[in-house]
Design an enzyme around this catalytic site. Structure first.
Site, PDB file in Angstrom:
ATOM      1  N   ARG A  72       0.919  -1.057  -0.073  1.00  0.00           N
ATOM      2  CA  ARG A  72       0.080   0.100  -0.045  1.00  0.00           C
ATOM      3  C   ARG A  72       0.595   1.219  -0.085  1.00  0.00           C
ATOM      4  O   ARG A  72       0.715   2.246  -0.938  1.00  0.00           O
ATOM      5  CB  ARG A  72      -0.777   0.084   1.314  1.00  0.00           C
ATOM      6  CG  ARG A  72      -2.199  -0.766   1.147  1.00  0.00           C
ATOM      7  CD  ARG A  72      -2.387  -1.226   2.481  1.00  0.00           C
ATOM      8  NE  ARG A  72      -1.512  -2.221   2.898  1.00  0.00           N
ATOM      9  CZ  ARG A  72      -1.431  -3.479   2.653  1.00  0.00           C
ATOM     10  NH1 ARG A  72      -2.566  -4.050   1.889  1.00  0.00           N
ATOM     11  NH2 ARG A  72      -0.370  -4.344   2.865  1.00  0.00           N
ATOM     12  N   THR A  73       1.718   1.363   0.839  1.00  0.00           N
ATOM     13  CA  THR A  73       2.262   2.462   0.958  1.00  0.00           C
ATOM     14  C   THR A  73       3.167   2.899  -0.310  1.00  0.00           C
ATOM     15  O   THR A  73       3.289   4.115  -0.737  1.00  0.00           O
ATOM     16  CB  THR A  73       3.559   2.422   2.138  1.00  0.00           C
ATOM     17  OG1 THR A  73       2.857   2.157   3.476  1.00  0.00           O
ATOM     18  CG2 THR A  73       4.288   3.809   2.497  1.00  0.00           C
ATOM     19  N   LYS A 101      26.327  -3.433  -3.745  1.00  0.00           N
ATOM     20  CA  LYS A 101      27.901  -3.400  -3.849  1.00  0.00           C
ATOM     21  C   LYS A 101      28.379  -2.697  -2.800  1.00  0.00           C
ATOM     22  O   LYS A 101      29.581  -2.604  -2.797  1.00  0.00           O
ATOM     23  CB  LYS A 101      28.068  -2.569  -5.223  1.00  0.00           C
ATOM     24  CG  LYS A 101      27.551  -3.029  -6.526  1.00  0.00           C
ATOM     25  CD  LYS A 101      27.978  -2.009  -7.634  1.00  0.00           C
ATOM     26  CE  LYS A 101      27.230  -2.291  -8.913  1.00  0.00           C
ATOM     27  NZ  LYS A 101      27.247  -1.144  -9.791  1.00  0.00           N
ATOM     28  N   ARG A 122      11.760   3.875   2.832  1.00  0.00           N
ATOM     29  CA  ARG A 122      11.203   2.765   3.851  1.00  0.00           C
ATOM     30  C   ARG A 122      12.665   2.194   4.020  1.00  0.00           C
ATOM     31  O   ARG A 122      13.283   1.594   3.185  1.00  0.00           O
ATOM     32  CB  ARG A 122      10.018   1.915   3.440  1.00  0.00           C
ATOM     33  CG  ARG A 122       9.986   0.837   4.384  1.00  0.00           C
ATOM     34  CD  ARG A 122       8.775  -0.064   4.193  1.00  0.00           C
ATOM     35  NE  ARG A 122       7.594   0.964   4.444  1.00  0.00           N
ATOM     36  CZ  ARG A 122       6.131   0.219   4.481  1.00  0.00           C
ATOM     37  NH1 ARG A 122       6.034  -0.761   4.183  1.00  0.00           N
ATOM     38  NH2 ARG A 122       5.168   1.028   4.909  1.00  0.00           N
ATOM     39  N   HIS A 150       5.584   5.645  11.374  1.00  0.00           N
ATOM     40  CA  HIS A 150       5.084   5.591   9.827  1.00  0.00           C
ATOM     41  C   HIS A 150       4.214   6.860   9.937  1.00  0.00           C
ATOM     42  O   HIS A 150       2.871   6.576  10.015  1.00  0.00           O
ATOM     43  CB  HIS A 150       4.489   4.153   9.986  1.00  0.00           C
ATOM     44  CG  HIS A 150       4.104   4.012   8.538  1.00  0.00           C
ATOM     45  ND1 HIS A 150       4.087   4.932   7.327  1.00  0.00           N
ATOM     46  CD2 HIS A 150       3.634   2.805   8.123  1.00  0.00           C
ATOM     47  CE1 HIS A 150       3.770   4.243   6.427  1.00  0.00           C
ATOM     48  NE2 HIS A 150       3.460   3.139   6.497  1.00  0.00           N
TER      49      HIS A 150
HETATM   50  C1  NCD Z   1       2.293  -1.358   8.027  1.00  0.00           C
HETATM   51  C2  NCD Z   1       3.675  -1.001   8.158  1.00  0.00           C
HETATM   52  O1  NCD Z   1       4.436  -1.096   6.915  1.00  0.00           O
HETATM   53  O2  NCD Z   1       4.021  -0.633   9.055  1.00  0.00           O
HETATM   54  N1  NCD Z   1       1.822  -1.531   6.770  1.00  0.00           N
HETATM   55  C3  NCD Z   1       1.413  -0.210   6.097  1.00  0.00           C
HETATM   56  O3  NCD Z   1       2.279   0.571   5.759  1.00  0.00           O
HETATM   57  N2  NCD Z   1      -0.046  -0.128   5.619  1.00  0.00           N
HETATM   58  C4  NCD Z   1       1.758  -2.399   8.839  1.00  0.00           C
HETATM   59  C5  NCD Z   1       2.312  -3.573   8.966  1.00  0.00           C
HETATM   60  O4  NCD Z   1       3.190  -3.873   8.189  1.00  0.00           O
HETATM   61  O5  NCD Z   1       1.735  -4.513   9.844  1.00  0.00           O
END
Ligand code: NCD
Length: 324
Positions: A72-73, A101, A122, A150
């Site tokens: 999703r993100t 590398k 991320r 997040h």
């Molecule tokens: C979450 C995350 O990556 O922290 N997912 C997301 O971004 N919607 C929650 C999770 O991984 O449980």
């Protein structure tokens, strides 16, 4: 918002679009309630652009650097950029980049910013987004920094609550699940503490909310901690469920002790308020039974859609496409 240009009319406290231009989004703690409310208002204005598209970010490039899995993100940030007429570069498999590398994060960021106007990162390490922002001249958006934070998920969670409930103030909100390793609940708890809410924390004993988060938010709002949801369910307006973050356990034996220890199903929900809403950042594993999906309580798939408009708002604000 008028149809031709991208002017948002009306005064919104002391906050204006100019406050966001070029800004990093590292922690939700860097934002005031007024700033959060402003972002959510702009997100509301994005609803119609999410349908029709726009060219307000034409010529702009977003780099999505994903060192951890994401559905999703990453896809919502990418979709947000395309919807606004911009373009996307990046990777979601660091193994095929120069990281393989031996390139370090500081160098990666200093290279990528030569191509991109904004970096969405991320990374499994806590502090990675702030570290990257120190090296980057372009804004950095934290799309998840280890178990720490997040922030953009918290914004879309707030947006969903407002959309579904009409407000945040006055609600009783429960965060349930892995409150120790779940980064979404850390950011969301901080964000909710800026509102007038009653917060209920429900988790197995070993996965209680991080102490430093708890210490901070309890200065501002009423909080109670529980190990069982059933006794508190009748008073809850919003139930935010999270999965156990298996990948963050230093010892898999510890994970085995809590695996499957909580589950929301139709039987439990007989005790719920009629207008309860259930949210989940997803992915779901087994903590919400699939039979709940077709009930009016379930809002987690609408939540996904809300992530798109919130990320459109963030990108448009940061890249200076919103004029007062
Ligand atoms: C979450 C995350 O990556 O922290 N997912 C997301 O971004 N919607 C929650 C999770 O991984 O449980």
């Amino acid at each position: 918002m008028c149809g031709k240009c991208y002017c948002f009319l009306g005064v919104f406290g002391m906050v204006s679009a100019a406050d966001f231009v070029g800004r990093d989004i590292i922690s939700i703690k860097d934002f005031t309630r007024e700033e959060i409310d402003y972002i959510l208002k702009v997100a509301g204005e994005m609803e119609y652009l999410a349908k029709g598209g726009s060219d307000m970010l034409r010529g702009k490039i977003m780099a999505a650097l994903f060192f951890e899995p994401s559905t999703r993100t990453r896809l919502s940030f990418e979709t947000a950029m395309y919807k606004l007429g911009g373009a996307v570069i990046g990777f979601s498999e660091p193994e095929i980049s120069s990281i393989r590398k031996g390139e370090n994060l500081a160098d990666t960021v200093r290279v990528v910013e030569k191509y991109a106007d904004v970096i969405v990162l991320r990374h499994p390490a806590e502090g990675a987004a702030r570290f990257a922002a120190e090296y980057a001249e372009v804004p950095v958006i934290n799309a998840g920094s280890g178990a720490e934070e997040h922030p953009t998920q918290a914004l879309l969670d707030l947006y969903t609550i407002i959309k579904e409930k009409g407000r945040i103030d006055g609600l009783t909100i429960a965060l349930m699940g892995d409150l120790k390793y779940g980064r979404t609940v850390h950011s969301l708890a901080h964000a909710l503490s800026l509102y007038n809410v009653k917060l209920i924390l429900v988790s197995p004993e070993s996965l209680r909310m991080r102490r430093e988060v708890l210490e901070d938010i309890k200065k501002r709002i009423e909080i109670s901690e529980h190990t069982d949801v059933e006794s508190v369910l009748p008073e809850i307006d919003v139930l935010y469920v999270t999965r156990i973050q298996k990948e963050r356990f230093p010892d898999i034996a510890e994970y085995a002790k809590v695996r499957g220890s909580y589950k929301i199903d139709l039987n439990i929900l007989r005790k719920a308020k009629e207008n309860l809403i259930i949210l989940h950042p997803l992915p779901r594993v087994d903590e919400i039974s699939v039979e709940v999906d077709s009930t009016p309580f379930a809002k987690y798939f609408q939540q996904v859609r809300n992530g798109l408009v919130v990320r459109m708002a963030l990108l448009a604000l940061i890249l200076g496409a919103i004029k007062e």
